[in-house]
Structures are given as structure tokens and as C-alpha cells.
Scaffold this motif. Structure first.
Motif, mmCIF file in Angstrom:
data_model
loop_
_atom_site.group_PDB
_atom_site.id
_atom_site.type_symbol
_atom_site.label_atom_id
_atom_site.label_comp_id
_atom_site.label_asym_id
_atom_site.label_seq_id
_atom_site.Cartn_x
_atom_site.Cartn_y
_atom_site.Cartn_z
ATOM 1 N N ALA A 50 76.538 -33.100 45.253
ATOM 2 C CA ALA A 50 76.039 -34.248 44.476
ATOM 3 C C ALA A 50 74.574 -34.041 44.119
ATOM 4 O O ALA A 50 74.146 -34.352 42.999
ATOM 5 N N LEU A 51 73.808 -33.516 45.045
ATOM 6 C CA LEU A 51 72.402 -33.228 44.765
ATOM 7 C C LEU A 51 72.303 -32.210 43.630
ATOM 8 O O LEU A 51 71.504 -32.375 42.707
ATOM 9 N N ARG A 52 73.154 -31.183 43.666
ATOM 10 C CA ARG A 52 73.157 -30.165 42.611
ATOM 11 C C ARG A 52 73.494 -30.775 41.255
ATOM 12 O O ARG A 52 72.907 -30.432 40.238
ATOM 13 N N CYS A 53 74.438 -31.689 41.235
ATOM 14 C CA CYS A 53 74.885 -32.283 39.973
ATOM 15 C C CYS A 53 73.946 -33.380 39.463
ATOM 16 O O CYS A 53 73.799 -33.551 38.254
ATOM 17 N N CYS A 54 73.335 -34.128 40.353
ATOM 18 C CA CYS A 54 72.560 -35.310 39.954
ATOM 19 C C CYS A 54 71.056 -35.061 39.844
ATOM 20 O O CYS A 54 70.361 -35.807 39.164
ATOM 21 N N TRP A 55 70.543 -34.063 40.523
ATOM 22 C CA TRP A 55 69.109 -33.776 40.485
ATOM 23 C C TRP A 55 68.861 -32.783 39.362
ATOM 24 O O TRP A 55 68.738 -31.587 39.565
ATOM 25 N N THR A 56 68.791 -33.268 38.146
ATOM 26 C CA THR A 56 68.725 -32.409 36.974
ATOM 27 C C THR A 56 67.324 -31.847 36.731
ATOM 28 O O THR A 56 67.187 -30.781 36.140
ATOM 29 N N ASP A 57 66.292 -32.548 37.151
ATOM 30 C CA ASP A 57 64.918 -32.057 37.012
ATOM 31 C C ASP A 57 64.383 -31.793 38.414
ATOM 32 O O ASP A 57 63.811 -32.683 39.044
ATOM 33 N N ILE A 58 64.564 -30.561 38.901
ATOM 34 C CA ILE A 58 64.215 -30.292 40.288
ATOM 35 C C ILE A 58 62.710 -30.212 40.521
ATOM 36 O O ILE A 58 62.276 -30.116 41.661
ATOM 37 N N GLN A 59 61.923 -30.291 39.471
ATOM 38 C CA GLN A 59 60.471 -30.357 39.669
ATOM 39 C C GLN A 59 60.022 -31.786 39.947
ATOM 40 O O GLN A 59 58.937 -32.010 40.471
ATOM 41 N N ALA A 60 60.855 -32.734 39.623
ATOM 42 C CA ALA A 60 60.562 -34.149 39.877
ATOM 43 C C ALA A 60 61.182 -34.558 41.210
ATOM 44 O O ALA A 60 61.845 -33.764 41.877
ATOM 45 N N SER A 61 60.993 -35.790 41.571
ATOM 46 C CA SER A 61 61.613 -36.340 42.775
ATOM 47 C C SER A 61 63.126 -36.384 42.584
ATOM 48 O O SER A 61 63.600 -36.635 41.473
ATOM 49 N N PRO A 62 63.904 -36.169 43.645
ATOM 50 C CA PRO A 62 65.363 -36.210 43.479
ATOM 51 C C PRO A 62 65.892 -37.606 43.148
ATOM 52 O O PRO A 62 66.927 -37.730 42.502
ATOM 53 N N TRP A 63 65.220 -38.643 43.600
ATOM 54 C CA TRP A 63 65.706 -39.996 43.339
ATOM 55 C C TRP A 63 64.971 -40.597 42.170
ATOM 56 O O TRP A 63 63.757 -40.455 42.085
ATOM 57 N N PRO A 64 65.608 -41.221 41.201
ATOM 58 C CA PRO A 64 67.007 -41.608 41.199
ATOM 59 C C PRO A 64 67.954 -40.556 40.640
ATOM 60 O O PRO A 64 69.155 -40.660 40.819
ATOM 61 N N ARG A 71 84.418 -35.755 39.627
ATOM 62 C CA ARG A 71 85.089 -34.494 39.313
ATOM 63 C C ARG A 71 84.087 -33.339 39.318
ATOM 64 O O ARG A 71 84.366 -32.266 39.866
ATOM 65 N N GLU A 72 82.887 -33.541 38.747
ATOM 66 C CA GLU A 72 81.875 -32.483 38.731
ATOM 67 C C GLU A 72 81.428 -32.123 40.158
ATOM 68 O O GLU A 72 81.304 -30.947 40.501
ATOM 69 N N VAL A 73 81.193 -33.154 40.965
ATOM 70 C CA VAL A 73 80.766 -32.916 42.346
ATOM 71 C C VAL A 73 81.855 -32.168 43.117
ATOM 72 O O VAL A 73 81.581 -31.179 43.808
ATOM 73 N N LEU A 74 83.102 -32.607 42.975
ATOM 74 C CA LEU A 74 84.197 -31.931 43.677
ATOM 75 C C LEU A 74 84.406 -30.505 43.166
ATOM 76 O O LEU A 74 84.823 -29.628 43.924
ATOM 77 N N ASP A 75 84.088 -30.259 41.907
ATOM 78 C CA ASP A 75 84.203 -28.902 41.375
ATOM 79 C C ASP A 75 83.189 -27.980 42.058
ATOM 80 O O ASP A 75 83.509 -26.835 42.398
ATOM 81 N N VAL A 76 81.978 -28.457 42.286
ATOM 82 C CA VAL A 76 80.978 -27.650 42.999
ATOM 83 C C VAL A 76 81.454 -27.391 44.424
ATOM 84 O O VAL A 76 81.358 -26.269 44.922
ATOM 85 N N VAL A 77 81.976 -28.421 45.091
ATOM 86 C CA VAL A 77 82.512 -28.240 46.446
ATOM 87 C C VAL A 77 83.640 -27.214 46.426
ATOM 88 O O VAL A 77 83.718 -26.344 47.307
ATOM 89 N N ASP A 78 84.502 -27.273 45.431
ATOM 90 C CA ASP A 78 85.611 -26.326 45.309
ATOM 91 C C ASP A 78 85.097 -24.892 45.193
ATOM 92 O O ASP A 78 85.656 -23.970 45.779
ATOM 93 N N GLN A 79 84.004 -24.704 44.470
ATOM 94 C CA GLN A 79 83.419 -23.367 44.345
ATOM 95 C C GLN A 79 82.798 -22.889 45.660
ATOM 96 O O GLN A 79 82.740 -21.693 45.929
ATOM 97 N N LEU A 80 82.334 -23.828 46.473
ATOM 98 C CA LEU A 80 81.735 -23.473 47.764
ATOM 99 C C LEU A 80 82.795 -23.095 48.797
ATOM 100 O O LEU A 80 82.509 -22.340 49.725
ATOM 101 N N THR A 81 83.980 -23.667 48.655
ATOM 102 C CA THR A 81 85.062 -23.423 49.618
ATOM 103 C C THR A 81 86.326 -23.047 48.856
ATOM 104 O O THR A 81 87.296 -23.798 48.825
#
Length: 150
Positions: A50-64, A71-81
Motif C-alpha cells: 500500500a505504501l508503494r502504491c499510495c506514496w507517489t511522491d517519495i520526496q514528500a511526506s507519505p501521508w496523506p 487490486r493494485e495493492v494485492l498485485d504488488v503483494v502477488d509479485q512479492l510472493t
């Protein structure tokens, strides 16, 4: 205390900020939530995805951050496992989403299958952000136009 204003500007969160180097036992004593421990590896993978998918500007603060789909978050998890079946991915993923939502690490809207970073991510100390940025750089992005089988 930490005051966080939601994206829409209509709501805000008041969160206690834990002291640096606090132990889980001390957090329990202070009645502050830690990352849920039921299926900790799955829960951490979903939070990282979720952090990978939602933190689009990693130079800024992660929140918000920005909203992503479940589906996007689960796809990243699927690639990890890789090699897990869709049913297992979905079952563990949905459980992790519920735990992370309950502890406010993520904000889940089940009706539209949307995930946002929760206000708890704003409590990460600034000295942890470089490691989190590196983690996000190393995690795979969601694959475009991939619809998991359900």
C-alpha cells in the motif's frame, strides 16, 4: 500530539506521537496501537505494498498520499510472493486490509475498493523516511491493466 488534516480538508485527526525508541511493551502501557500481530508477515507485506502504491511522491511526506485500488495493492503483494493462488492472496490480503484499517495504518473504502494511507503513517519518525523511500524504490509497481482472477 499530531494534527493531520484529511485530503478533503473537512476532517482532521489528532494522534499521539510515540516517543523515539519505544518498545512494544511501553506502547501497550501507553495504550497506543502497534502494527497488528495476527499474520504479521502478511500484514507487513500489505502495508508495504500500500505504501508503494499510495506514496507517489517519495520526496514528500507519505501521508496523506494518493488513493490506490485494492487490486493494485494485492498485485504488488502477488509479485512479492509469487506462486500463491488467487484465493489465498485474496483471503490473506483482505484480513490484512481489515487489521490495518482497524489500527488506522490504512483507510479502506470497501464500497469502491479504494485504499489510502491512514493517519498512523504520519507518526513515522523523519529518520525512518530514508529507509521507507528505499523500500518503495525496491518494491515492484502494480502491473498495468492486470485483473486478478477471483
Amino acid at each position: 500530539m499530531l494534527r493531520l488534516v484529511e485530503r478533503d480538508g473537512e476532517h482532521c485527526w489528532l494522534l499521539t506521537r510515540p516517543p523515539d525508541d519505544v518498545t512494544p511493551a511501553m506502547l501497550r502501557e501507553l495504550r497506543m496501537q502497534v502494527l497488528p500481530v495476527e499474520f504479521p508477515n502478511e500484514t507487513r507485506r500489505v502495508l508495504a505494498a500500500a505504501l508503494r502504491c499510495c506514496w507517489t511522491d517519495i520526496q514528500a511526506s507519505p501521508w496523506p498520499g494518493q488513493p490506490a485500488t485494492m487490486r493494485e495493492v494485492l498485485d504488488v503483494v502477488d509479485q512479492l510472493t509469487p506462486g500463491r493462488g488467487e484465493e489465498v492472496l485474496h483471503r490473506f490480503g483482505m484480513g490484512a486490509f481489515r487489521r490495518l484499517n482497524a489500527s488506522r495504518w490504512l483507510d479502506i473504502d470497501d464500497d469502491v475498493q479504494r485504499v489510502c494511507l491512514g493517519p498512523r503513517v504520519a507518526t513515522w519518525p523523519d529518520q525512518d523516511l530514508p529507509a521507507l523511500r528505499e523500500l518503495c524504490r525496491e518494491l515492484p509497481p502494480p502491473r498495468p491493466d492486470r485483473e486478478p482472477d477471483r
